[in-house]
Design an enzyme around this catalytic site. Structure first.
Site, mmCIF file in Angstrom:
data_model
loop_
_atom_site.group_PDB
_atom_site.id
_atom_site.type_symbol
_atom_site.label_atom_id
_atom_site.label_comp_id
_atom_site.label_asym_id
_atom_site.label_seq_id
_atom_site.Cartn_x
_atom_site.Cartn_y
_atom_site.Cartn_z
ATOM 1 N N HIS A 111 4.349 2.522 12.818
ATOM 2 C CA HIS A 111 3.108 4.083 13.307
ATOM 3 C C HIS A 111 4.742 4.789 14.848
ATOM 4 O O HIS A 111 3.139 5.531 15.075
ATOM 5 C CB HIS A 111 2.053 3.123 13.843
ATOM 6 C CG HIS A 111 1.285 2.850 12.938
ATOM 7 N ND1 HIS A 111 -0.033 2.159 13.017
ATOM 8 C CD2 HIS A 111 1.545 2.177 11.644
ATOM 9 C CE1 HIS A 111 -0.283 1.727 11.758
ATOM 10 N NE2 HIS A 111 0.231 1.623 10.932
ATOM 11 N N HIS A 169 0.743 -1.329 0.056
ATOM 12 C CA HIS A 169 -0.228 0.058 0.351
ATOM 13 C C HIS A 169 0.903 1.000 -0.063
ATOM 14 O O HIS A 169 2.051 1.235 0.558
ATOM 15 C CB HIS A 169 -1.022 -0.114 1.047
ATOM 16 C CG HIS A 169 -0.569 0.240 2.614
ATOM 17 N ND1 HIS A 169 -0.036 0.996 3.279
ATOM 18 C CD2 HIS A 169 -0.557 -0.741 3.591
ATOM 19 C CE1 HIS A 169 0.032 0.814 4.269
ATOM 20 N NE2 HIS A 169 -0.035 -0.849 4.329
ATOM 21 N N ASP A 217 -0.366 4.315 1.130
ATOM 22 C CA ASP A 217 -0.660 5.481 2.429
ATOM 23 C C ASP A 217 0.427 4.681 3.622
ATOM 24 O O ASP A 217 0.783 3.824 3.625
ATOM 25 C CB ASP A 217 -2.224 5.283 2.106
ATOM 26 C CG ASP A 217 -2.436 4.005 2.699
ATOM 27 O OD1 ASP A 217 -2.374 2.615 2.152
ATOM 28 O OD2 ASP A 217 -3.147 3.988 3.794
ATOM 29 N N GLU A 248 -4.950 1.663 3.133
ATOM 30 C CA GLU A 248 -4.858 0.660 4.081
ATOM 31 C C GLU A 248 -5.094 0.991 5.002
ATOM 32 O O GLU A 248 -5.317 0.273 6.237
ATOM 33 C CB GLU A 248 -3.548 -0.358 3.575
ATOM 34 C CG GLU A 248 -3.565 -1.665 4.124
ATOM 35 C CD GLU A 248 -2.569 -1.551 5.641
ATOM 36 O OE1 GLU A 248 -2.607 -2.755 6.719
ATOM 37 O OE2 GLU A 248 -2.345 -0.434 5.904
#
Length: 502
Positions: free
Chosen positions: A475, A135, A137, A204
């Site tokens: 993250h 993905h 993003d 995603e």
């Protein structure tokens, strides 16, 4: 001298005790024999590969292209707005300029406005195609933490042997790695025997409903069935799994489900000078504390048992003996896995309170309080089952419990004996000799779930190395990839595409 005379009852009891002892010794001997036989039969499942064909890559140029990719702020947004679309369009243009052979020889489709689907037509239509996915993003960066990064999160800085920034681990590394491999093979004149699809979603991180879901629906309309699907997921763990001396590459053969629950409490509110025994915040806090004190039971799910079956034979004898005999040592194995959050997540459905809303002023009793609890569901548990667990544990009519969305059930379990898994196993060994390969459970969620109707075997893996300090970079702060790891990712995809011909 007077002889001691033993009573018949005593003698009878003594004989019975001897029989019990002999029986127990016999049972122990049988158990020991069974355990030793099982250990002797607990042999390696690792594939032995020949030296791979040489792959000459330009690491500097590859790192430069990934660096430029990181600088595009393709941040997920639940509202599809023109500015977000413009960022993805610029990123698409960057990919066109960076990989001209792919755009000249592969069919390209834009799906859901911002997602990409490439088709590399194979020479043999009788072979099922393969889907490689990632993905484009990334998650946003909390502005309050930007100064805590070693290098700015969207700078794509190359320093200290690493490339830094959002997307270096999750998941532009996969997108660029696949494209680098395909561009390399095209330049060498390679033509795949079976058709290869590359699918790159743009949302995603917020569920994939406009990206992967629409690509999957399009492919399903075309009646395409894949031999296997490969998405991001498992990595190479170095120094994380106790008892292993070599790094371990974990291929996700299943992933947890998930659901987020909103807990709400409403009260009359009022002035803090005359408070009730429990405010809305107190009631809700107590409910969350109950959940945290009542974890879901630990168990070794099928994917975890498969992982132990692959890793165990490569361990020193005591560990090998224990893992060969889970019938005897399973409680001990569960306790060991429960010692850290990283391994505990593999043996149970987990829950985490992540958001709390309440209060407007220090002297005003809150009229309401709300919290969100996220649950990651182990295969064998269900969305409805974990919701009922929450209701049963909280056991308070003042706390309303409702799922934020429908929730996602745990995935099906793919076959580690399948030809697709063997291809992955072989490509990993070719790209990274000396490591252990094993199937595993992925505790996070990926876009691959949207492709479940299109293949019986969905795998999740990317060959980046994680040491104990690295999982928090996903993250989090200081996301990065080593230059050598990125080169290995590209080598892996080159080998995998080559091996798909078999």
């Amino acid at each position: 001298m007077k002889l001691l005379r033993l009573s018949p009852a005593y003698l009878k009891t003594r004989v019975a005790v001897k029989k019990i002892i002999v029986t127990l010794i016999g049972l122990l001997a049988i158990m020991a024999g069974v355990a030793l036989v099982r250990t002797a039969r607990f042999t390696s499942r690792q594939i032995q590969v020949l030296a791979a064909e040489a792959i000459t890559l330009d690491s500097d140029k590859m790192a430069e292209r990934l660096s430029h990719a990181i600088q595009h702020k393709t941040i997920s947004d639940r509202v599809l707005n023109p500015s977000a679309t413009a960022v993805f369009k610029h990123f698409h243009t960057f990919l066109e300029n960076s990989f001209p052979l792919i755009h000249a020889h592969l069919a390209k489709e834009i799906v859901g406005e911002n997602s990409l689907l490439f088709t590399w037509k194979g020479r043999d239509n009788t072979l099922k195609p393969i889907l490689l996915m990632g993905h484009m993003d990334v998650v946003p960066v909390d502005p309050k933490t930007e100064n805590d990064w070693s290098y700015p999160p969207f700078s794509g800085r190359i320093a200290d042997g690493y490339l830094w920034g959002r997307g270096t681990m999750d998941d532009k590394v996969t997108v660029l790695g696949i494209l680098e491999a395909a561009e390399y093979l095209l330049a060498s004149g390679y033509k795949p025997r079976r058709t290869l699809y590359f699918a790159f979603g743009h949302d995603e991180e917020i569920g994939g409903s406009n990206g992967a879901a629409k690509i999957a629906a399009l492919l399903q309309e075309r009646n395409i069935v894949f031999d296997y699907v490969l998405d991001e997921g498992g990595n190479i763990l170095d120094g994380i799994i106790p008892g292993t001396t070599a790094p371990v590459a974990l291929i996700g053969i299943a992933e947890k489900g998930y659901v987020s629950l909103e807990l709400t409490v409403k009260t009359p509110g009022g002035h803090t000078s005359t408070p009730p025994d429990h405010t809305a915040i107190g009631i809700l806090s107590s409910a969350i504390a109950k959940l945290e004190r009542s974890p879901f039971p630990a168990r070794l799910s099928a994917p975890l048992r498969q992982m132990l079956a692959f890793i165990g034979p490569e361990m020193p004898w005591p560990n090998k003996f224990a893992l060969a005999n889970l019938w005897l040592f399973e409680p001990l194995i569960r306790r060991q896995f429960a010692q850290s959050p990283l391994t505990n997540a593999a043996i149970r459905t987990t829950l985490a309170a992540t958001v709390f809303y309440s209060g407007v002023k220090e002297n005003v009793l809150p009229a309401s309080a709300a919290a969100i609890v996220n649950l990651r569901i182990l295969p064998g548990d269900t969305v409805n089952g974990v919701i009922e667990h929450a209701r049963r544990v909280i056991d308070n009519d003042h706390v309303k419990i409702s799922p934020l969305e429908t929730g996602v059930e745990p995935s099906a379990i793919s076959d580690p004996q399948s030809a697709g898994f063997q291809q992955l196993h072989r490509a990993i060994k070719e790209a990274a000799p000396g490591i252990i390969v094993a199937p595993a459970l992925l505790v996070a969620a990926t876009d691959s779930r949207h492709y479940a109707p299109l293949s019986q075997n969905i795998f999740r893996f990317l060959p980046i190395t994680l040491r104990r300090e690295d999982p928090g970079r996903f993250h989090g702060l200081n996301e990065r990839i080593s230059i050598s790891d990125y080169e290995r990712c590209v080598r892996f995809f080159v080998q995998l595409m080559r091996d798909s011909d078999s």
